[in-house]
Write a protein that holds these residues in place. Sequence first.
Motif, PDB file in Angstrom:
ATOM      1  N   CYS A   1      21.409   0.472  39.045  1.00  0.00           N
ATOM      2  CA  CYS A   1      20.480   1.206  40.589  1.00  0.00           C
ATOM      3  C   CYS A   1      21.608   0.580  41.300  1.00  0.00           C
ATOM      4  CB  CYS A   1      19.105   0.444  39.998  1.00  0.00           C
ATOM      5  SG  CYS A   1      17.746   0.925  38.716  1.00  0.00           S
ATOM      6  N   PRO A   2      21.245   1.808  42.748  1.00  0.00           N
ATOM      7  CA  PRO A   2      22.156   1.214  43.338  1.00  0.00           C
ATOM      8  C   PRO A   2      21.708   0.121  43.833  1.00  0.00           C
ATOM      9  CG  PRO A   2      21.236   3.730  43.968  1.00  0.00           C
ATOM     10  CD  PRO A   2      20.457   2.640  42.221  1.00  0.00           C
ATOM     11  N   GLY A   3      22.932  -1.156  44.226  1.00  0.00           N
ATOM     12  CA  GLY A   3      22.567  -2.210  45.565  1.00  0.00           C
ATOM     13  C   GLY A   3      22.592  -3.097  43.415  1.00  0.00           C
ATOM     14  N   CYS A   4      22.365  -3.181  42.782  1.00  0.00           N
ATOM     15  CA  CYS A   4      22.254  -3.894  42.325  1.00  0.00           C
ATOM     16  C   CYS A   4      22.465  -5.368  41.634  1.00  0.00           C
ATOM     17  CB  CYS A   4      22.768  -3.177  40.697  1.00  0.00           C
ATOM     18  SG  CYS A   4      22.236  -4.286  38.813  1.00  0.00           S
TER      19      CYS A   4
ATOM     20  N   SER B   1      17.165  -0.773  48.575  1.00  0.00           N
ATOM     21  CA  SER B   1      18.700  -1.893  47.895  1.00  0.00           C
ATOM     22  C   SER B   1      19.770  -2.074  48.821  1.00  0.00           C
ATOM     23  CB  SER B   1      19.416  -0.243  47.199  1.00  0.00           C
ATOM     24  OG  SER B   1      19.590   0.462  48.340  1.00  0.00           O
ATOM     25  N   SER B   2      19.929  -1.882  49.903  1.00  0.00           N
ATOM     26  CA  SER B   2      21.083  -2.052  51.069  1.00  0.00           C
ATOM     27  C   SER B   2      20.378  -3.786  51.525  1.00  0.00           C
ATOM     28  CB  SER B   2      21.021  -1.772  52.279  1.00  0.00           C
ATOM     29  OG  SER B   2      19.645  -1.365  53.023  1.00  0.00           O
TER      30      SER B   2
END
Lengths: 400, 297, 293
Positions: free
Chosen positions: B20-23, B220-221
């Motif tokens: 996933c984005p930001g994992c 995610s950020s």
Amino acid sequence: MMQMKTQTEKKVVTGDYAAAHGALLARPKLIAAYPITPQTFIVEHMSEFIADGKLDADYMAVESEHSAMSACIAAEATGVRTYTATSSQGLALMHETLFVAAGLHLPIVMPVVNRTLAAPIGIWCEHNDTMPQRDTGWLQVYCEDNQEVLDMVIQAYKIAEDERVLLPIMVNLDAFILSHTVEPVDLLDQKMVDAFLPPYKPKHAYLDPSDPMVVGSFAPPEYIMEARYQTEMSMQAAREVIGEVTEEFADKFGRDYGGLIDTYRMDDAEVALMTLGTVTGTARDVVDSFRANGKKVGLIKLRFFRPFPARELIEATKGLKALGVYDRAISFGSGGPSWIETRHALYGHTDIPVTGFLAGLGGRDVTPENVGMMFDSLLGLAKGQGMPHVSWIGTRGVEP
Amino acid sequence: MTTVKELPVQDYFTSGHTACPGCGGAMVARIAMKVFGPNTVVYHPASCMLIFSSTYPNNAFKVPFLHVLFENSAVCAAGIKRALNRLGKSDVNVVAFAGDGGTADIGLQALSGAAERNEDIIYIMYDNEAYMNTGIQRSSSTPFGAWTTTTPVGSVHAGKVEFKKDVPRIMMAHDVPYVATASIAYPTDFIKKLEKAKAKKGFRYLQVLAPCPTGWKAESSKMVELARMAVETGIWTLMEYEDGKYTVNRTPKFSPVQDYLKAQGRFKHLTPEDIKKIQDWVKSKWEKDKALEQVYK
Amino acid sequence: MAAQALAAAAFREGNHALAFPFFGAERRGAPVLAFARVDSKKIRQRTQVYKPDYVVVLDDKLMGYVDVTAGLKEGGTLVVNSPLPPEKIVTERPVKCATVDATGVALEVLGVPVTNSAILGAFAKATGQIKLESVEKGIMDIFGARLGEKGGRKNADAARKAFEKTTAGMSVGGRKFKPVKKWLPDYKELPLSLGLRVTMTEAGRVGPGSFDVNKTGSWRTFAPVLDDAKCTNCLICWFYCPDGAVVRGEKHVSVNYDYCKGCGVCVEVCAPKALKWVRTEEVEEKLPSEAIA
Ligand SMILES: Cc1ncc(C[n+]2csc(CCOP(=O)(O)OP(=O)(O)O)c2C)c(N)n1
Ligand SMILES: [Mg+2]
């Protein structure tokens, strides 16, 4: 069996010792095991071999059978020969790992001391530990005596590591009847074994940072059918390899086990019994006494359960009027596993009755009288007398 | 001590993986592999990381890679290491990257066995505090109060009722050469611990807080920020147990736990009493940590 | 969830419906595929759909990589989330097409760029196969069960808004696609134990470290944009990027848009605030032109 060609030292040893000594001669680099009665002698002997400097290997005294097989899988995938042994509950606990060993084509050799699986809990002989593992992709061979145990451990490595096969193999020996019973065994000569069994140098799976490989990747549906087919092809190829290895072993060491099956006094037999494991020896004697009374009975020894010797059985049962199949395990709701498989193998090739016998579950002794009853009913069956598909022998309250 | 700038440019955990984005787990793998380098063999149990880094025929790891099963990471890594020794390649790092479920729950037995035998491996638990791969179910490493799909927010119970299992202390009880916790929010501390783990011999255990945007229901950020807040509130202790000596590496600011909890959807339902319980837990945890420093000097 | 809500909507109209995802290995944010089948009688086939009557595209960036009309039946309709009018949508062949800026609607109504509810309003408008009221009920059934009454309602509102804003027309043909190649060895070529070393295949590199053939840039809805002058080259964004999409340079870093999934971690950790958060369309020209493997 052929005449002995070489005469090495014979020693009076247990089946467990034979299983351990076979491993000693095969020079595995890593042993990972967990004790369970009646396999314990095997792990103790392996520990001693290493402690005494007879074997240069790592012994991993892991905390479970699941971990024992996991360690063997990981080490074998890295590129070394491994060894483990188990029994009953231990094998059941390994179940999940067995598929991985086969799926990754890792030629691990594992003696299994056949013991009843709880419940009720017991420690004596039954094949309901190994039979449920039949679909895991492991080869399975069942032994008749301690010599066969030792000889098969050596042959097992040779068969499993053959590039046409590359599958793991269980060498099965009956609890106590072999594991704890002493008899004279030819312990083989190390130099001869070395010449027979070259070191393991895998090309298909290894872990080496100078030549990275991914082993055991997560795989989408696009790849798994082909992988399954490969395993089936390896299993099929094992038939030929078992034949070759049997011959080479007979040639070098003087004992010929017949390959996938062995037969005894089948030449003009009208009825035959098929057995696996130690009951075979008892049945040989029973065959002799029936023959002495003019009764044309014969014996088929089922050695390999995987791959299942369909072709050999079709050939061996030609001319029979009835066949009985002995099992030391039951698939509840159906029958004994080798009976089921035999009927499947003979389908379309014969119209003789093929009946199943169950005896010796939970370690109950299977006596010559029990085996005699089987032959008697087979002779009756050949004459057209009816009998159930599956007969429970020596079971209180059940009609013989 | 290696700084961020001194880390190698080269990645041994490549781009293109499907995390996933930001994992946070992917950050852990990438940074750890920079430190361990090419002379490494990697083991993965079933987990998010297995799935996002190894979809046949592609793999994100540039080094040899093995997966066997879910609950046997420690023993598999040990099997690899012993086999490499036997093959004369004893200088190779063998690293298992396992999730909290694969470590604290189903893998604890194999982990304990390998630790007791002092197997010569590096075991990294990336702690995203739930079974993310199977859809965010609770693990024994899930913190008190957290929503997961098996600790749902209902009218009778809301979130997990038990507190987080302290695996580092279980590992300390095995008296292995190295036990440490880390957080991605403290790069130099994290790099230092990876390097120590790499340099030492015997069983090395490193547990890294790896925030998960999906399972924690957070932006995610904000993953690095959350990893920092976990430490600054005292919820996550940065510690080291090295050759028998216990050290807390950072005294937190003890900012109110509320700040950390508020930033995550999984804690949205917490009552003021729940929050107080967590605040009290932080206090007693800190007291134990300080006491441990006195015991293991 | 969009396919599920559509099935629920069809069920509300007295139909039988099936909806199912293709279970892939990707995590959240990756392009995914889902199918829905609707019929007046019980549906027995459970295979994937290869020749759909309708194709719904939630992310128009995908249309650069994937021939979304490949299986679409003659006379079928394509529904696309795009701010562009249908006649600006370029497909392999001209097809009936409806567009809506579902991302805009979602940002406005839901506050997040999650378009799977809004797009269903567009579907209802474009196809006429289902009433908007049913779509709203379907959304309440599926989204409501997950997000509660209020969350469900918001998503239904998004669908309504999108319904109103949908325009229908024809797409223009002419887009060329490189055939997607996959390495599909037969059982003789497939390495035993699936053991794989770095290998070149007709479909590209496979084996250890080969995941970089997978360009994850298509996942993003937001992208970081660097102001070179502000970058102090502290490398903290490079350190954290979980996708290795920050590239080190002499004076400053740069973003590799082939892999950037748009998580925003780099923007958050950038002390000098040299990275800006921008909707992907605005950095479109920097997108990879090559098809993803
Ligand atoms: C014996 C067994 N039980 C259950 C599973 C299903 N399973 C796969 S991964 C997983 C959870 C993994 O959780 P964790 O270890 O925390 O890793 P994460 O996915 O969170 O990174 C489960 C339950 C399995 N693969 N094997
Ligand atoms: Mg987890």
